[in-house]
Write a protein that holds these residues in place. Structure first.
Motif, short mmCIF file in Angstrom:
data_model
loop_
_atom_site.label_atom_id
_atom_site.label_comp_id
_atom_site.label_asym_id
_atom_site.label_seq_id
_atom_site.Cartn_x
_atom_site.Cartn_y
_atom_site.Cartn_z
N ILE A 62 -7.45 12.60 2.99
CA ILE A 62 -7.65 11.69 1.86
C ILE A 62 -6.32 11.35 1.21
O ILE A 62 -6.04 10.18 0.87
CB ILE A 62 -8.62 12.31 0.84
CG1 ILE A 62 -10.03 12.43 1.46
CG2 ILE A 62 -8.67 11.50 -0.45
CD1 ILE A 62 -11.01 13.18 0.59
N ALA A 63 -5.47 12.37 1.04
CA ALA A 63 -4.15 12.14 0.44
C ALA A 63 -3.31 11.20 1.32
O ALA A 63 -2.63 10.29 0.82
CB ALA A 63 -3.43 13.46 0.22
N GLU A 64 -3.36 11.43 2.65
CA GLU A 64 -2.61 10.56 3.54
C GLU A 64 -3.14 9.13 3.50
O GLU A 64 -2.37 8.15 3.55
CB GLU A 64 -2.68 11.11 4.97
CG GLU A 64 -1.92 12.43 5.14
CD GLU A 64 -2.07 12.99 6.54
OE1 GLU A 64 -2.86 12.41 7.32
OE2 GLU A 64 -1.41 14.01 6.85
N ALA A 65 -4.46 8.99 3.40
CA ALA A 65 -5.04 7.65 3.32
C ALA A 65 -4.62 6.97 2.02
O ALA A 65 -4.32 5.75 1.99
CB ALA A 65 -6.57 7.72 3.41
N ALA A 66 -4.58 7.73 0.93
CA ALA A 66 -4.14 7.16 -0.35
C ALA A 66 -2.68 6.71 -0.28
O ALA A 66 -2.32 5.63 -0.79
CB ALA A 66 -4.34 8.18 -1.47
N LYS A 67 -1.84 7.53 0.36
CA LYS A 67 -0.43 7.15 0.53
C LYS A 67 -0.31 5.88 1.37
O LYS A 67 0.52 5.00 1.09
CB LYS A 67 0.35 8.29 1.16
CG LYS A 67 0.51 9.52 0.25
CD LYS A 67 1.29 10.61 0.98
CE LYS A 67 1.46 11.83 0.08
NZ LYS A 67 2.17 12.93 0.78
N ALA A 68 -1.12 5.79 2.43
CA ALA A 68 -1.07 4.60 3.28
C ALA A 68 -1.47 3.35 2.50
O ALA A 68 -0.86 2.28 2.65
CB ALA A 68 -1.98 4.79 4.49
N ARG A 69 -2.52 3.48 1.67
CA ARG A 69 -2.93 2.33 0.85
C ARG A 69 -1.84 1.95 -0.15
O ARG A 69 -1.61 0.76 -0.41
CB ARG A 69 -4.24 2.65 0.13
CG ARG A 69 -5.47 2.67 1.04
CD ARG A 69 -6.74 2.66 0.23
NE ARG A 69 -6.87 3.87 -0.57
CZ ARG A 69 -7.47 4.98 -0.16
NH1 ARG A 69 -8.00 5.03 1.07
NH2 ARG A 69 -7.55 6.03 -0.93
N GLU A 70 -1.18 2.98 -0.72
CA GLU A 70 -0.10 2.70 -1.66
C GLU A 70 1.05 1.98 -0.97
O GLU A 70 1.63 1.03 -1.52
CB GLU A 70 0.40 4.01 -2.27
CG GLU A 70 1.47 3.85 -3.33
CD GLU A 70 0.96 3.14 -4.56
OE1 GLU A 70 1.77 2.52 -5.27
OE2 GLU A 70 -0.28 3.20 -4.81
N ARG A 71 1.39 2.39 0.26
CA ARG A 71 2.44 1.70 1.01
C ARG A 71 2.04 0.26 1.32
O ARG A 71 2.88 -0.65 1.29
CB ARG A 71 2.74 2.47 2.31
CG ARG A 71 3.51 3.78 2.10
CD ARG A 71 4.08 4.28 3.41
NE ARG A 71 3.04 4.53 4.38
CZ ARG A 71 2.44 5.72 4.54
NH1 ARG A 71 2.79 6.74 3.75
NH2 ARG A 71 1.51 5.89 5.45
N GLU A 72 0.77 0.05 1.65
CA GLU A 72 0.30 -1.30 1.93
C GLU A 72 0.41 -2.19 0.69
O GLU A 72 0.80 -3.36 0.78
CB GLU A 72 -1.15 -1.26 2.43
CG GLU A 72 -1.30 -0.66 3.81
CD GLU A 72 -2.76 -0.57 4.23
OE1 GLU A 72 -3.63 -0.94 3.41
OE2 GLU A 72 -3.03 -0.11 5.35
N ARG A 73 0.05 -1.62 -0.47
CA ARG A 73 0.17 -2.40 -1.70
C ARG A 73 1.63 -2.75 -2.00
O ARG A 73 1.96 -3.87 -2.40
CB ARG A 73 -0.45 -1.63 -2.87
CG ARG A 73 -1.97 -1.65 -2.88
CD ARG A 73 -2.51 -1.19 -4.22
NE ARG A 73 -2.20 0.21 -4.45
CZ ARG A 73 -3.03 1.21 -4.16
NH1 ARG A 73 -4.22 0.93 -3.61
NH2 ARG A 73 -2.69 2.45 -4.40
N GLU A 74 2.53 -1.76 -1.82
CA GLU A 74 3.95 -2.02 -2.04
C GLU A 74 4.48 -3.08 -1.09
O GLU A 74 5.26 -3.97 -1.48
CB GLU A 74 4.74 -0.72 -1.89
CG GLU A 74 4.45 0.31 -2.98
CD GLU A 74 5.20 1.60 -2.75
OE1 GLU A 74 5.89 1.70 -1.70
OE2 GLU A 74 5.09 2.51 -3.59
N LEU A 75 4.03 -2.98 0.18
CA LEU A 75 4.48 -3.96 1.17
C LEU A 75 3.97 -5.36 0.82
O LEU A 75 4.70 -6.36 0.91
CB LEU A 75 4.00 -3.55 2.56
CG LEU A 75 4.42 -4.45 3.73
CD1 LEU A 75 5.95 -4.52 3.83
CD2 LEU A 75 3.83 -3.93 5.04
N ALA A 76 2.71 -5.42 0.40
CA ALA A 76 2.16 -6.72 0.02
C ALA A 76 2.88 -7.29 -1.19
O ALA A 76 3.15 -8.51 -1.26
CB ALA A 76 0.66 -6.58 -0.27
N LYS A 77 3.21 -6.40 -2.16
CA LYS A 77 3.95 -6.86 -3.34
C LYS A 77 5.32 -7.38 -2.96
O LYS A 77 5.79 -8.42 -3.47
CB LYS A 77 4.07 -5.70 -4.32
CG LYS A 77 4.70 -6.08 -5.65
CD LYS A 77 4.72 -4.89 -6.59
CE LYS A 77 5.37 -5.26 -7.92
NZ LYS A 77 5.41 -4.11 -8.85
#
Length: 512
Positions: free
Chosen positions: A477-492
């Motif tokens: 779950i933590a790794e999935a949250a980190k991946a989503r956070e990276r995706e948001r940063e990349l999209a930003k």
């Protein structure tokens, strides 16, 4: 009865302690290393570290300097001489290795409950582990009375802690608590045996374990209660315990083997031979076939052979050829030979010759039930050999006293389905019905279904026994949250980059 078997398999639960640390390490080093394992178990809430520490008990107890190593471990864990927790443990050791102020007397054991919780609350699991080693030391030196006094207060203290990290150690502490009382006079099956006095304590421990979801203690105490009831022939109480409790599915393999064995013995006494056979067969399949636990395997196999004979089956000859069973099963091999041919005289001689062995194994009363089976087997052999035979000849061949008895026995064998025949009462003959083709019945499909069911059950047990890393889902779950956070940063970053590009284009257009 089962005492000899369970001491072989339970002398420190050696069948699960075979895997331990390197044997060349000194005992005191192993004990102090186990402190680190226990602390890791407490920090990570992972019982596997505690189990690794418990597996080393077999190595520690074999050391020639076991008392000295144990005293060293106690002083290492509790450096202050005035520590009450240290004093209680040192009083159980020989005076030459105990603390200078400790006296080896009968009154010291009663102080086990007087340990102040603030002395050990920070390292309670270490104190309980050292207390377990004290139990092992007292049992190995046959100091049963001192061990019983110490264990009575020791298990009560463990129960008061109510810490899940000490559940595996507490389960073994209850085991030695019951084992000490079993060896006190008067011994079972006497109704004045101390095993009866400790039943309320075990029942209270069972209730607490169920409420606290302590599977290790629940499994251990359930097995100990069944063993206690069987040792004093209280089969009705044992049956009620089985009916009103549920054995935990996550119990250790050695506890499952014992539970199945005792359940099989209870069902055999209650004449439920089919259920007894299923439980005993599972117990023999799960138990180790070599090593220190071979005594359990031998005892379970002996009872399984008797149950198979009571069911009308003949055990396979390969069972008696196993190296670990050949000598132990010799009396039962002679018994099977007599039952197989239906020789009543050979059966009675075998029972008389090995009566003491059968009584020691706790199978004598069950073997006495085989007399009718021997006669039925003899009748079946005669029905297969002769299409028609007189009742007088049956009396002569089977050594039956009268034709009336032979008529009653053959009639009962026909009713029970042992033989396919009819009785000619007028002429006093037994007429055999021609055998039917087995493949025209449902017997082959039933045997095939039983084999498939056994294999599927074994597969399900293997799946349930698989271990998985604790909290693995949280890591995912933590790794999935980190991946989503990276995706948001990349999209930003992409959005901001597009905005910058648009600004540059506008400036260039105006310049033109």
């Amino acid at each position: 009865m089962a005492d000899k078997m369970d001491i072989d398999a339970a002398n420190g639960d050696k069948e699960e302690e075979k895997v331990g640390p390197a044997p060349n390490l000194p005992a005191e080093r192993i004990i102090t290393n186990n402190f680190n394992l226990i602390n890791q178990a407490v920090d990570s809430f992972d019982a596997r570290f505690t189990l690794r520490a418990l597996r080393s008990i077999a190595t520690i107890r074999k050391a020639t300097d076991f008392p000295e190593a144990l005293a060293f471990g106690i002083r290492t864990a509790f450096p202050k001489p005035q520590n009450n927790a240290r004093r209680v443990l040192e009083e159980m050791l020989p005076e030459k290795v105990g603390s200078g102020g400790a006296q080896q007397n009968g009154g010291g054991e009663a102080n086990g409950a007087a340990v102040k919780e603030q002395d050990v609350v920070e390292i309670a699991e270490v104190w309980v582990y050292l207390g377990l080693l004290v139990q092992v030391y007292l049992f190995d030196h046959q100091e049963y009375q001192r061990g019983a006094d110490f264990s009575s207060n020791f298990v009560e203290k463990i129960r008061s802690f109510n810490r899940r990290t000490m559940d595996p150690i507490g389960a073994k502490a209850y085991f030695y608590y019951a084992l000490f009382h079993e060896n006190l006079a008067p011994l079972p099956p006497s109704k004045q045996s101390p095993v009866i006095e400790i039943r309320p304590v075990l029942m209270a421990a069972l209730r607490s374990a169920v409420i606290r979801k302590d599977d290790e203690t629940q499994a251990a105490v359930t097995v100990l209660l069944l063993r206690s009831y069987i040792s004093t022939a209280d089969i009705t109480q044992a049956d009620l315990l089985i009916a009103q409790t549920q054995f935990p599915a996550s119990a250790a393999n050695n506890q499952v083997c014992r539970y199945l064995y005792y359940l099989g013995r209870i069902r055999a006494i209650q004449l439920a031979y089919t259920e007894a056979h299923a439980n005993l067969e599972s117990a023999t399949r799960k138990s180790p076939t070599a090593g220190p636990a071979v005594g359990f395997y031998q005892q379970a196999t002996k009872l399984l052979i008797v149950v198979e004979l009571l069911m009308g089956d003949i055990p396979e000859r390969s069972t008696f050829r196993q190296p670990s069973l050949e000598a132990a099963l010799h009396p039962y091999f002679k018994l099977v030979q007599a039952v197989r041919v239906g020789d009543l005289q050979a059966f009675l001689k075998c029972v008389h010759a090995y009566e003491q062995q059968f009584r020691s194994d706790g199978t004598y009363t069950l073997i006495l039930r085989l007399r009718q089976n021997v006669i039925k087997t003899g009748v079946r052999m005669l029905s297969l050999s002769y299409s028609r035979i007189s009742l007088r000849d049956i009396c002569t061949r089977l050594h039956i006293s009268s034709e009336e008895s032979a008529e009653y026995i053959t009639a009962k064998a026909i009713r029970d389905g042992v033989i396919e025949a009819t009785l000619d009462h007028t002429h006093g003959h037994l007429i055999t019905t021609p055998a039917r083709d087995a493949y025209s019945t449902t017997e082959p499909s039933e045997a095939f279904h039983a084999r498939i069911e056994a294999l599927l059950g074994m597969r399900d047990e293997c799946v349930m026994a698989m271990r998985y890393p604790m909290n693995k889902h949280r890591q995912e779950i933590a790794e999935a949250a980190k991946a989503r956070e990276r995706e948001r940063e990349l999209a930003k970053e992409i959005i901001e980059g597009d905005a910058d590009a648009d600004d540059g284009d506008e400036g260039g257009f105006e310049g033109m």
